[in-house]
Design a protein around this motif. Sequence first.
Motif, PDB file in Angstrom:
ATOM      1  N   UNK A   1       0.705  -1.292  -0.049  1.00 15.16           N
ATOM      2  CA  UNK A   1      -0.124  -0.036  -0.070  1.00 15.16           C
ATOM      3  C   UNK A   1       0.797   1.184   0.169  1.00 15.16           C
ATOM      4  N   UNK A   2       1.926   1.480   0.878  1.00 12.78           N
ATOM      5  CA  UNK A   2       2.911   2.329   0.871  1.00 12.78           C
ATOM      6  C   UNK A   2       4.137   1.853   0.655  1.00 12.78           C
ATOM      7  N   UNK A   3       5.006   2.612  -0.167  1.00 13.56           N
ATOM      8  CA  UNK A   3       6.314   2.404  -0.405  1.00 13.56           C
ATOM      9  C   UNK A   3       7.391   3.460  -0.158  1.00 13.56           C
ATOM     10  N   UNK A   4       8.345   3.340   0.434  1.00 17.30           N
ATOM     11  CA  UNK A   4       9.470   4.130   0.497  1.00 17.30           C
ATOM     12  C   UNK A   4      10.607   3.802  -0.208  1.00 17.30           C
ATOM     13  N   UNK A   5      11.066   4.524  -1.043  1.00 13.74           N
ATOM     14  CA  UNK A   5      12.255   4.225  -2.295  1.00 13.74           C
ATOM     15  C   UNK A   5      13.535   5.332  -1.981  1.00 13.74           C
ATOM     16  N   UNK A   6      14.521   4.590  -1.618  1.00  9.74           N
ATOM     17  CA  UNK A   6      15.570   5.321  -1.414  1.00  9.74           C
ATOM     18  C   UNK A   6      16.592   5.530  -2.368  1.00  9.74           C
ATOM     19  N   UNK A   7      17.319   6.779  -2.543  1.00 11.29           N
ATOM     20  CA  UNK A   7      18.120   6.621  -3.866  1.00 11.29           C
ATOM     21  C   UNK A   7      19.462   7.563  -3.156  1.00 11.29           C
ATOM     22  N   UNK A   8      20.323   7.488  -4.035  1.00  8.84           N
ATOM     23  CA  UNK A   8      21.617   8.355  -3.762  1.00  8.84           C
ATOM     24  C   UNK A   8      22.680   7.718  -3.023  1.00  8.84           C
ATOM     25  N   UNK A   9      22.818   6.612  -2.786  1.00  6.56           N
ATOM     26  CA  UNK A   9      24.009   5.944  -2.087  1.00  6.56           C
ATOM     27  C   UNK A   9      24.806   5.869  -3.044  1.00  6.56           C
ATOM     28  N   UNK A  10      26.064   5.444  -2.676  1.00  9.21           N
ATOM     29  CA  UNK A  10      27.188   5.079  -3.487  1.00  9.21           C
ATOM     30  C   UNK A  10      28.580   4.844  -2.981  1.00  9.21           C
ATOM     31  N   UNK A  11      29.608   5.010  -3.756  1.00 12.11           N
ATOM     32  CA  UNK A  11      30.977   4.883  -3.136  1.00 12.11           C
ATOM     33  C   UNK A  11      31.627   6.377  -3.351  1.00 12.11           C
ATOM     34  N   UNK A  12      32.129   6.777  -2.149  1.00 14.40           N
ATOM     35  CA  UNK A  12      32.883   8.046  -2.118  1.00 14.40           C
ATOM     36  C   UNK A  12      34.276   7.901  -1.296  1.00 14.40           C
ATOM     37  N   UNK A  13      34.989   8.856  -1.633  1.00 13.06           N
ATOM     38  CA  UNK A  13      36.372   8.922  -0.832  1.00 13.06           C
ATOM     39  C   UNK A  13      35.867   9.735   0.428  1.00 13.06           C
ATOM     40  N   UNK A  14      36.581   9.415   1.492  1.00 12.45           N
ATOM     41  CA  UNK A  14      36.529  10.438   2.708  1.00 12.45           C
ATOM     42  C   UNK A  14      36.770  11.843   2.557  1.00 12.45           C
ATOM     43  N   UNK A  15      35.775  12.608   3.081  1.00 10.51           N
ATOM     44  CA  UNK A  15      35.638  14.174   2.890  1.00 10.51           C
ATOM     45  C   UNK A  15      34.934  14.519   1.785  1.00 10.51           C
ATOM     46  N   UNK A  16      34.263  13.535   1.138  1.00  8.99           N
ATOM     47  CA  UNK A  16      33.540  13.759   0.086  1.00  8.99           C
ATOM     48  C   UNK A  16      31.869  13.639   0.481  1.00  8.99           C
ATOM     49  N   UNK A  17      31.191  13.936  -0.395  1.00  9.34           N
ATOM     50  CA  UNK A  17      29.597  14.327  -0.214  1.00  9.34           C
ATOM     51  C   UNK A  17      28.621  13.135  -1.022  1.00  9.34           C
ATOM     52  N   UNK A  18      27.410  13.155  -0.318  1.00 12.79           N
ATOM     53  CA  UNK A  18      26.447  12.252  -0.939  1.00 12.79           C
ATOM     54  C   UNK A  18      25.249  12.965  -0.531  1.00 12.79           C
ATOM     55  N   UNK A  19      24.092  12.566  -1.274  1.00 16.09           N
ATOM     56  CA  UNK A  19      22.808  13.238  -0.841  1.00 16.09           C
ATOM     57  C   UNK A  19      21.702  12.104  -1.221  1.00 16.09           C
ATOM     58  N   UNK A  20      21.272  11.695  -0.189  1.00 22.38           N
ATOM     59  CA  UNK A  20      20.044  10.671  -0.170  1.00 22.38           C
ATOM     60  C   UNK A  20      18.706  11.163  -0.204  1.00 22.38           C
ATOM     61  N   UNK A  21      17.907  10.397  -0.980  1.00 21.59           N
ATOM     62  CA  UNK A  21      16.567  10.822  -1.312  1.00 21.59           C
ATOM     63  C   UNK A  21      15.637   9.540  -0.799  1.00 21.59           C
ATOM     64  N   UNK A  22      14.292  10.019  -0.314  1.00 21.15           N
ATOM     65  CA  UNK A  22      13.552   8.919   0.204  1.00 21.15           C
ATOM     66  C   UNK A  22      12.197   9.372  -0.217  1.00 21.15           C
ATOM     67  N   UNK A  23      11.445   8.924  -1.523  1.00 22.35           N
ATOM     68  CA  UNK A  23      10.279   9.045  -1.670  1.00 22.35           C
ATOM     69  C   UNK A  23       9.125   8.300  -1.212  1.00 22.35           C
ATOM     70  N   UNK A  24       8.203   8.616  -0.545  1.00 21.30           N
ATOM     71  CA  UNK A  24       6.791   8.012  -0.034  1.00 21.30           C
ATOM     72  C   UNK A  24       5.904   8.196  -1.319  1.00 21.30           C
ATOM     73  N   UNK A  25       5.398   6.921  -1.491  1.00 19.06           N
ATOM     74  CA  UNK A  25       4.324   6.924  -2.426  1.00 19.06           C
ATOM     75  C   UNK A  25       3.035   5.862  -1.800  1.00 19.06           C
ATOM     76  N   UNK A  26       1.861   6.006  -2.399  1.00 15.93           N
ATOM     77  CA  UNK A  26       0.914   5.148  -2.145  1.00 15.93           C
ATOM     78  C   UNK A  26      -0.482   5.966  -1.678  1.00 15.93           C
ATOM     79  N   UNK A  27      -1.264   5.351  -0.952  1.00 14.48           N
ATOM     80  CA  UNK A  27      -2.349   5.991  -0.264  1.00 14.48           C
ATOM     81  C   UNK A  27      -2.119   6.626   1.062  1.00 14.48           C
ATOM     82  N   UNK A  28      -1.590   7.524   0.909  1.00 10.99           N
ATOM     83  CA  UNK A  28      -0.785   8.348   2.068  1.00 10.99           C
ATOM     84  C   UNK A  28      -1.998   9.554   2.520  1.00 10.99           C
ATOM     85  N   UNK A  29      -2.390   9.539   3.866  1.00 10.49           N
ATOM     86  CA  UNK A  29      -3.072  10.410   4.130  1.00 10.49           C
ATOM     87  C   UNK A  29      -2.344  11.748   4.669  1.00 10.49           C
ATOM     88  N   UNK A  30      -1.502  11.415   5.448  1.00  8.11           N
ATOM     89  CA  UNK A  30      -0.327  12.557   5.903  1.00  8.11           C
ATOM     90  C   UNK A  30       1.100  11.808   6.377  1.00  8.11           C
TER      91      UNK A  30
END
Length: 121
Positions: free
Chosen positions: A1-30
């Motif tokens: 009914x509800x799904x959470x889909x993450x993205x943005x992971x990966x391999x980086x060197x120390x000191x680097x940056x990443x941005x993760x995203x999480x999208x919620x979808x489905x029959x969501x009231x709030x």
Amino acid sequence: QVQLVESGGGLVQAGGSLRLSCLASGNIFSIDTMGWYRQAPGKQRELVAAISSGGSTNYADSVKGRFTLSRDNTKNTVYLQMNTLKPEDTAVYYCKADLRVGIRGYEYDYWGQGTRVTVSS
């Protein structure tokens, strides 16, 4: 009914940056609280950061000053900007949402499948 889909992971060197995203979808009231947890191999899952519907944030001490959590309520999406990454940040990161579903707004907790973050030395 509800799904959470993450993205943005990966391999980086120390000191680097990443941005993760999480999208919620489905029959969501709030959506109340959304957050990120992480689990390293052989370790217990731990809270990284959480954000309320009003935008209040809470961070683990280990990531304060380096990670920034935000959300876009119009897109049912939460973002985790991770800067100055360290090898100890290596883990599978899981999105969690405390939300209400359906027209009656029953409250449940939902977990995503996880996205892997690897930080090399």
